[in-house]
Motif scaffolding. Structure first.
Motif, PDB file in Angstrom:
ATOM      1  N   LEU A   1       0.924  -1.205  -0.119  1.00 24.15           N
ATOM      2  CA  LEU A   1       0.098   0.125   0.041  1.00 24.15           C
ATOM      3  C   LEU A   1       0.836   1.139  -0.112  1.00 24.15           C
ATOM      4  O   LEU A   1       1.825   1.431   0.974  1.00 24.15           O
TER       5      LEU A   1
ATOM      6  N   SER B   1      -2.156   9.315   7.890  1.00 28.57           N
ATOM      7  CA  SER B   1      -1.161   7.991   8.038  1.00 28.57           C
ATOM      8  C   SER B   1      -1.829   6.732   8.595  1.00 28.57           C
ATOM      9  O   SER B   1      -1.676   5.606   8.369  1.00 28.57           O
TER      10      SER B   1
ATOM     11  N   GLY C   1      -3.973   4.875   6.690  1.00 30.31           N
ATOM     12  CA  GLY C   1      -3.192   4.136   5.714  1.00 30.31           C
ATOM     13  C   GLY C   1      -2.652   2.741   6.404  1.00 30.31           C
ATOM     14  O   GLY C   1      -2.586   1.911   5.689  1.00 30.31           O
ATOM     15  N   LEU C   2      -2.183   3.049   7.529  1.00 32.24           N
ATOM     16  CA  LEU C   2      -1.671   2.029   8.108  1.00 32.24           C
ATOM     17  C   LEU C   2      -2.749   0.856   8.632  1.00 32.24           C
ATOM     18  O   LEU C   2      -2.409  -0.401   8.299  1.00 32.24           O
TER      19      LEU C   2
ATOM     20  N   ALA D   1      -3.718  -1.133   5.173  1.00 36.63           N
ATOM     21  CA  ALA D   1      -2.542  -1.987   4.861  1.00 36.63           C
ATOM     22  C   ALA D   1      -2.508  -3.280   6.007  1.00 36.63           C
ATOM     23  O   ALA D   1      -2.183  -4.466   5.318  1.00 36.63           O
TER      24      ALA D   1
ATOM     25  N   TYR E   1       3.167  -0.813   4.296  1.00 39.68           N
ATOM     26  CA  TYR E   1       2.548   0.685   4.104  1.00 39.68           C
ATOM     27  C   TYR E   1       3.714   1.675   3.882  1.00 39.68           C
ATOM     28  O   TYR E   1       4.859   1.493   4.663  1.00 39.68           O
TER      29      TYR E   1
ATOM     30  N   GLU F   1       4.630   5.785   2.773  1.00 45.17           N
ATOM     31  CA  GLU F   1       4.136   7.171   2.269  1.00 45.17           C
ATOM     32  C   GLU F   1       5.290   7.799   1.520  1.00 45.17           C
ATOM     33  O   GLU F   1       6.475   7.796   2.255  1.00 45.17           O
TER      34      GLU F   1
END
Length: 189
Positions: free
Chosen positions: A91, A106, A109-110, A113, A120, A122
């Motif tokens: 991801l 974030s 996102g984590l 993932a 993950y 960024e």
């Protein structure tokens, strides 16, 4: 460089752990959610790409929540095509340089993932291409491990013919048409 068309197929060769790797990346644009549901709408080309893929990089923009929102349904779609496969994925949150315009945290996102079962990262493709390169390298290392640990059995998708660049297919089709039309006119004379 000239901008590439949507859906382009990119090929690169590089070395990981002393082994030459040929990486083909199929850009899969035009995946969207259908009418605010959790179902995706995608072109047949994307389904073919999903079928032959050995790994996946899910990329979204931290400045576009809709690009993030489509990833769960896309992952479910991939699982329907490969129900029993353990295909590595990554991801990747892009546009990490645009923190003031952030719409996806974030933490989100984590969390995604973790749900999808992959790492993950960024990145900012614009400011630091090395982060993108390292992410793809990480995925390729995971692919190498998963293929190597398959006890000699390879996933069926590995034996499929990879799609060719749309430009090359068009060129071959036009060449074939030109040859066919010349052959017909030669036989009618």
């Amino acid at each position: 460089d000239l901008p590439s068309p949507p859906g382009a197929l990119y090929s690169r060769k590089f070395t990981i752990d002393g082994e030459q790797i040929s990486l083909q990346v199929q850009d899969t644009p035009f995946v969207s959610l259908e009418d605010d549901t959790d179902s995706i709408c995608c072109q047949e080309q994307i389904n073919r790409s999903i079928y032959w893929a050995d790994g996946f990089v899910f990329v979204y923009s931290i400045t576009d929540y809709e690009s993030f929102r489509v990833l769960r349904p896309l992952h479910q779609h991939i699982r329907r095509i490969h129900p029993n496969a353990n295909i590595p994925l990554l991801l990747m949150a892009n546009k990490g340089d645009l923190l003031r315009a952030r719409q996806v945290s974030s933490k989100e996102g984590l969390q995604l993932a973790g749900e999808l079962g992959g790492p993950y990262c960024e990145v900012s493709a614009r400011e630091n291409g090395d982060g993108v390169h390292e992410a793809f390298q990480q995925l390729c290392q995971e692919l190498s491990r998963s293929i190597g640990s398959a006890n000699g059995e390879k996933r069926r998708g590995l034996h499929l013919v990879r799609p060719k660049s749309p430009n090359m297919q068009d060129l071959k089709r036009r060449l074939k048409q030109a040859l066919t039309s010349k052959g017909k006119s030669a036989t009618t004379l």
